[in-house]
Design an enzyme around this catalytic site. Structure first.
Site, PDB file in Angstrom:
ATOM      1  N   HIS A 102     -79.775  15.655  18.995  1.00 18.13           N
ATOM      2  CA  HIS A 102     -79.753  14.679  17.900  1.00 18.13           C
ATOM      3  C   HIS A 102     -78.402  14.674  17.199  1.00 18.13           C
ATOM      4  O   HIS A 102     -77.866  13.622  16.847  1.00 18.13           O
ATOM      5  CB  HIS A 102     -80.851  14.980  16.877  1.00 18.13           C
ATOM      6  CG  HIS A 102     -80.794  14.068  15.695  1.00 18.13           C
ATOM      7  ND1 HIS A 102     -80.039  14.347  14.582  1.00 18.13           N
ATOM      8  CD2 HIS A 102     -81.339  12.846  15.496  1.00 18.13           C
ATOM      9  CE1 HIS A 102     -80.141  13.347  13.733  1.00 18.13           C
ATOM     10  NE2 HIS A 102     -80.927  12.433  14.258  1.00 18.13           N
ATOM     11  N   ARG A 117     -54.171  -3.786  -0.498  1.00 17.35           N
ATOM     12  CA  ARG A 117     -53.817  -3.182  -1.788  1.00 17.35           C
ATOM     13  C   ARG A 117     -52.309  -2.943  -1.890  1.00 17.35           C
ATOM     14  O   ARG A 117     -51.690  -2.448  -0.953  1.00 17.35           O
ATOM     15  CB  ARG A 117     -54.560  -1.860  -1.972  1.00 17.35           C
ATOM     16  CG  ARG A 117     -56.075  -2.015  -2.056  1.00 17.35           C
ATOM     17  CD  ARG A 117     -56.739  -0.659  -2.259  1.00 17.35           C
ATOM     18  NE  ARG A 117     -58.173  -0.784  -2.492  1.00 17.35           N
ATOM     19  CZ  ARG A 117     -59.094  -0.722  -1.539  1.00 17.35           C
ATOM     20  NH1 ARG A 117     -58.722  -0.537  -0.278  1.00 17.35           N
ATOM     21  NH2 ARG A 117     -60.377  -0.832  -1.825  1.00 17.35           N
ATOM     22  N   ARG A 129     -53.395  -8.264  -2.842  1.00 19.18           N
ATOM     23  CA  ARG A 129     -53.705  -8.159  -4.275  1.00 19.18           C
ATOM     24  C   ARG A 129     -52.513  -7.544  -4.993  1.00 19.18           C
ATOM     25  O   ARG A 129     -52.045  -6.464  -4.620  1.00 19.18           O
ATOM     26  CB  ARG A 129     -54.945  -7.293  -4.501  1.00 19.18           C
ATOM     27  CG  ARG A 129     -55.383  -7.244  -5.969  1.00 19.18           C
ATOM     28  CD  ARG A 129     -56.539  -6.292  -6.192  1.00 19.18           C
ATOM     29  NE  ARG A 129     -56.139  -4.900  -5.993  1.00 19.18           N
ATOM     30  CZ  ARG A 129     -56.984  -3.878  -5.990  1.00 19.18           C
ATOM     31  NH1 ARG A 129     -58.283  -4.097  -6.135  1.00 19.18           N
ATOM     32  NH2 ARG A 129     -56.552  -2.638  -5.813  1.00 19.18           N
ATOM     33  N   GLY A 167     -64.638  -8.288  -7.123  1.00 16.88           N
ATOM     34  CA  GLY A 167     -64.369  -6.848  -7.179  1.00 16.88           C
ATOM     35  C   GLY A 167     -65.568  -6.201  -7.836  1.00 16.88           C
ATOM     36  O   GLY A 167     -65.606  -6.013  -9.051  1.00 16.88           O
ATOM     37  N   THR A 168     -66.581  -5.900  -7.032  1.00 17.70           N
ATOM     38  CA  THR A 168     -67.876  -5.485  -7.591  1.00 17.70           C
ATOM     39  C   THR A 168     -67.831  -4.138  -8.296  1.00 17.70           C
ATOM     40  O   THR A 168     -68.674  -3.871  -9.148  1.00 17.70           O
ATOM     41  CB  THR A 168     -68.945  -5.450  -6.488  1.00 17.70           C
ATOM     42  OG1 THR A 168     -68.422  -4.741  -5.363  1.00 17.70           O
ATOM     43  CG2 THR A 168     -69.346  -6.846  -6.078  1.00 17.70           C
ATOM     44  N   ASN A 169     -66.879  -3.281  -7.941  1.00 20.66           N
ATOM     45  CA  ASN A 169     -66.793  -1.986  -8.627  1.00 20.66           C
ATOM     46  C   ASN A 169     -66.584  -2.211 -10.129  1.00 20.66           C
ATOM     47  O   ASN A 169     -67.318  -1.686 -10.965  1.00 20.66           O
ATOM     48  CB  ASN A 169     -65.632  -1.149  -8.075  1.00 20.66           C
ATOM     49  CG  ASN A 169     -65.777  -0.856  -6.595  1.00 20.66           C
ATOM     50  OD1 ASN A 169     -66.713  -1.308  -5.960  1.00 20.66           O
ATOM     51  ND2 ASN A 169     -64.857  -0.100  -6.045  1.00 20.66           N
ATOM     52  N   ASP A 170     -65.568  -3.017 -10.468  1.00 19.27           N
ATOM     53  CA  ASP A 170     -65.291  -3.297 -11.879  1.00 19.27           C
ATOM     54  C   ASP A 170     -66.304  -4.267 -12.476  1.00 19.27           C
ATOM     55  O   ASP A 170     -66.734  -4.100 -13.619  1.00 19.27           O
ATOM     56  CB  ASP A 170     -63.879  -3.871 -12.044  1.00 19.27           C
ATOM     57  CG  ASP A 170     -62.814  -2.785 -11.980  1.00 19.27           C
ATOM     58  OD1 ASP A 170     -63.151  -1.619 -12.252  1.00 19.27           O
ATOM     59  OD2 ASP A 170     -61.664  -3.100 -11.638  1.00 19.27           O
ATOM     60  N   CYS A 180     -64.626  -7.880  -1.989  1.00 11.79           N
ATOM     61  CA  CYS A 180     -63.824  -6.800  -1.419  1.00 11.79           C
ATOM     62  C   CYS A 180     -64.083  -5.464  -2.094  1.00 11.79           C
ATOM     63  O   CYS A 180     -63.394  -4.482  -1.835  1.00 11.79           O
ATOM     64  CB  CYS A 180     -62.338  -7.137  -1.471  1.00 11.79           C
ATOM     65  SG  CYS A 180     -61.713  -7.417  -3.144  1.00 11.79           S
TER      66      CYS A 180
END
Length: 821
Positions: free
Chosen positions: A444, A543, A590, A709-712, A759
């Protein structure tokens, strides 16, 4: 009670491969093979409906939970759950989901503790009589088929998500062998249910994007094969991807030793069609698993030399005739399914016959083969083993012996252990390579290494003795070699090797066609070629930070010292490298978005302001407009690349919250001769809720694309610092408020013909990808190692949408026809 009266039981004869939602992948395949005439030991499945009935109907009060857990109820996540839970009894499912929703799966300690509590709750609660009575009756019927009151059975869990193509869940739940008696069967079924909530199974589901509340578990109860010899076979070579070869692993006793990696098994390679045995590697089989002779049930591991005799340790397990018999059976099963299979088989010592106890599709097979890696003469080989997962890995050694030590393994370390069991998956994901003492290429752990795309060498026998934490090694997972130190010539080949071996290579060779583009995030120009080899549809995020901060000095000071041309040249060189690797696919650059604390640590950064929360401070386009010399240098670099003919570049402004910021940035671009919308595409990041709310105003200022920018965006929408451990558990990119903002932006952008993308880290999350496809996003940008998975998820979700639309249209047409009559 006859068979037709069963509500929670299905016999193998009643099942087909399409019954996965009812009995899971394992159960459905056993039914399919039974009906195809494959020699499968008979049995029945306790359906997933039984588990669902159990968790949704058994009510548990706060006091019940405290009584079951004792002192454990007073600390950690469960204490929080109990404090906020209502006084009236809740269903077991509600308790489980409350615990899971508060669990950070990347926190190994918390994950282990919380899943252990869930398992304890499941195992401690009584099974409803409606289910228990049916299990007793079915077990009695199965035993009577063999003229006995009780027979030995294997009880195996079978998850409803177990064998989906994008999720190799093999072995994530438990198997219990040599179970005897109805009460013992019921006990083991409950343990199977509980095994849905092991740390490793929970971690897998989270990382593969499965909804925990919608994954159920069936239990397979099957007559036990009294195995004299057993093992695993792959009907396509899982290491070289050669579909004309069958790989067979074999050892003495029960197959558990081979699957778990406790023994290094014999390995035979057979050519399909000619049935020529191309290769035989006879291993030293030190241990075997047998029925426990003291208790008469359950299993125990014994030494082969003591149980069978010293001569059996290095004796060939299968005769040549048996090797060919097993291979031909594998070919028959593959032809039935139309896809290469991973099959567990056994020879019964009572009747001498071959039996198939499990088959599932190989989920790690690639379309390309790995290029041979030449052995390096000047490098010192310190260990040899079996190449279990191709590629080159190098780094610092960390030796661990059990799952309690996995937090010692940091990103890029080489994991060394006796055998890599599934509990170590979180550490395996962080490792640059894996080395084990024991195990074969079909264990496995080897399967998971291939799935993760991490080079692995197994069965070295002495890795944990020869290597110590802090050593540096280079691992060749193709040839099964471990070199002393960092071998530069091999590491330099690593990019090429990874491009050939990585999951994305298959996509590049034969890409899935999706309406939603799948792009890739790139942090460093040095990895551009590898990122391009994933087959991504472009770069959704290039970046600037690494390129600018790598000059080793504060960029503003660098410019003030008269070195602007040098900065521009370095930037242009990096941007061009990425633009060239992806041409003509788009590359979205960016502009600089480093917070003040990162600048302050650089030489020349002494004057940087001290900010309490740099993420809310002077960064992104705010800083770019305040210090236009920085933005000007970036635009000059882009202009140099555009002038060389690269018309695939887009400029993306971070942290935009007002139309004026877009207008001023365009003015600076025009000052250096870079024309937005003509020379380059022009876009913005949607990270601030304000940008989502006023998206129409921002579009009217003139933009070609937006990227979430989903983090922020998540942090700012929920007022949560995800680096603060006290509130990090509340961080949720799928929170309704975040999704409403995303949905609103996509809707408005579609109205104006503006491209939408994502992103942030969420772009690499399958669950989020499914949501975004349904919201109508134009593209998703993922990390390089997630591109293939996200493409598969996108393709799957798009097929679902088309099917739903077709069904809806069909229903509408039928209704119209009915109206006519």
């Amino acid at each position: 009670m006859d068979k037709m009266a069963y509500k929670f039981i299905k016999w193998f004869e009643e099942l087909r491969k399409d019954d996965v939602p009812l009995v899971g992948g394992k159960g459905a395949n056993l039914g399919e093979m039974t009906n195809a005439g494959i020699p499968v030991p008979p049995g029945f499945c306790v359906t997933a409906e039984a588990y669902k009935y159990f968790v949704e109907n058994v009510k548990v009060s706060k006091e019940d939970v405290k009584k079951i857990l004792g002192e454990k109820a007073n600390k950690g996540t469960i204490a929080e759950v109990l404090a906020s839970a209502p006084d009236e009894p809740r269903t077991l499912q509600e308790w489980i989901m409350d615990i899971i929703n508060r669990t950070n799966v990347d926190d190994s300690k918390q994950l282990q503790e919380n899943t252990a509590i869930i398992r304890e709750l499941i195992e401690s609660l009584e099974m409803p009589n409606e289910i228990a009575d049916e299990i007793k009756q079915a077990y009695k019927e199965l035993s009577q088929r063999f003229g006995k009151d009780e027979i030995y059975v294997a009880v195996r869990s079978s998850a409803t998500a177990e064998d989906l193509p994008e999720a190799s869940f093999a072995g994530q739940q438990e198997t219990y062998l040599d179970v005897l008696g109805a009460d013992d069967v019921i006990d083991k079924v409950k343990k199977c249910w509980a095994s849905l909530w092991t740390a490793r199974a929970t971690f897998y589901r989270a990382k593969q994007g499965f909804d925990h509340s919608k994954v159920y578990l069936s239990a397979v109860v099957q007559k036990m094969v009294n195995s004299e010899k057993s093992g695993v076979m792959f009907t396509a070579n899982p290491v070289t991807n050669n579909r004309n070869e069958i790989m067979i692993n074999a050892s003495w006793g029960l197959g558990e030793a081979v699957v778990s990696g406790a023994v290094t098994p014999d390995e035979y390679i057979v050519e399909k069609g000619t049935w020529k045995i191309k290769e035989k590697v006879i291993a030293k089989k030190e241990v075997m698993v047998i029925r426990n002779p003291e208790t008469g049930k359950g299993t125990v591991q014994v030494k082969v030399a003591e149980y069978l005799g010293p001569e059996w340790v290095e004796k060939q397990v299968l005769t040549d005739e048996q090797i060919i018999e097993v291979a031909k059976m594998g070919q028959k099963i593959e032809e039935h399914y139309g896809w290469p299979q991973d099959i567990e088989w056994a020879y019964d010592k009572d009747d001498g016959k071959l039996y198939i106890v499990q088959s599932r599709p190989i989920t790690t097979l690639k379309e390309t083969t790995t290029e041979e890696v030449e052995e390096v003469e000047e490098a010192e080989v310190i260990l040899k083993g079996l190449g279990a997962s191709p590629g080159i890995g190098a780094g610092r050694v960390v030796v661990i012996f059990d799952a309690s030590e996995i937090d010692k393994v940091k990103e890029g370390d080489v994991l060394v252990t006796t055998m890599t069991n599934p509990d170590m998956v979180p550490a395996m994901k962080r490792a640059s390579a894996i080395i084990t003492d024991e195990g074969g290429r079909t264990s496995h752990a080897a399967i998971v290494s291939r799935e993760l795309g991490i080079p692995a060498v197994v069965g070295t026998k002495e890795a944990t003795k020869k290597l110590k934490t802090g050593d540096y090694v280079t691992v060749d997972g193709t040839r099964g070699l471990v070199y002393k130190g960092i071998v530069k010539s091999l590491v330099e080949k690593k990019k090429k090797e990874e491009a050939a071996a990585a999951p994305g290579a298959a996509v590049a060779a034969a890409p899935l066609v999706t309406g939603t583009l799948v792009k890739v995030n790139v942090s460093m120009p040095e990895v551009a070629e590898r990122a391009a080899a994933t087959g991504a549809d472009g770069v959704g995020l290039l970046r600037a930070e690494h390129m600018i901060l790598s000059i080793g000095q504060h960029p503003v000071k660098f410019i003030k010292e008269g070195k602007e041309d040098e900065l521009v040249e370095r930037l242009a060189e990096g941007i061009e490298k990425v633009a060239a690797a992806f041409y003509p696919r788009p590359v979205w650059y960016r502009t600089l978005d480093a917070p003040t604390n990162e600048f302050r640590e650089m030489p020349g950064g002494e004057d940087e302001p001290e900010e309490r929360n740099p993420m809310l401070g002077w960064r992104g386009i705010r800083r770019g407009l305040d210090q236009p010399e920085l933005l000007r240098a970036e635009f000059k670099a882009i202009k140099k690349v555009v002038e060389k003919g690269y018309n695939n570049i887009g400029v993306m402004l971070p942290l935009v919250s007002h139309p004026e910021q877009i207008r001023k940035a365009k003015e600076i671009a025009r000052e250096v001769g870079l024309e937005p919308h003509k020379d380059v595409a022009w876009g913005i990041m949607i990270e601030v809720p304000a940008a989502a709310i006023i998206i129409e105003d921002l579009i009217k200022e003139g933009i070609d694309f937006v990227s979430f920018g989903t983090n922020d965006l998540t942090q700012y929408t929920l007022a949560i610092d995800r680096d603060n451990e006290r509130v990090a558990k509340l961080y949720d990119e799928t929170h309704p408020a975040v999704l409403k903002l995303i949905k609103h932006v996509i809707k408005v952008c579609k109205k104006y013909g503006v491209e939408t993308s994502i992103c942030g880290q969420a772009g690499s999350d399958p669950k989020m990808a499914r949501i975004l496809v349904r919201l109508g996003i134009d593209s998703i940008s993922a990390n390089p190692d997630a591109v293939q998975l996200i493409r598969q998820v996108v393709a799957q979700e798009e097929r679902k949408l088309m099917l739903e639309a077709a069904r809806k249209k069909l229903l509408e047409e039928e209704e119209e026809e009915e109206d006519l009559f």
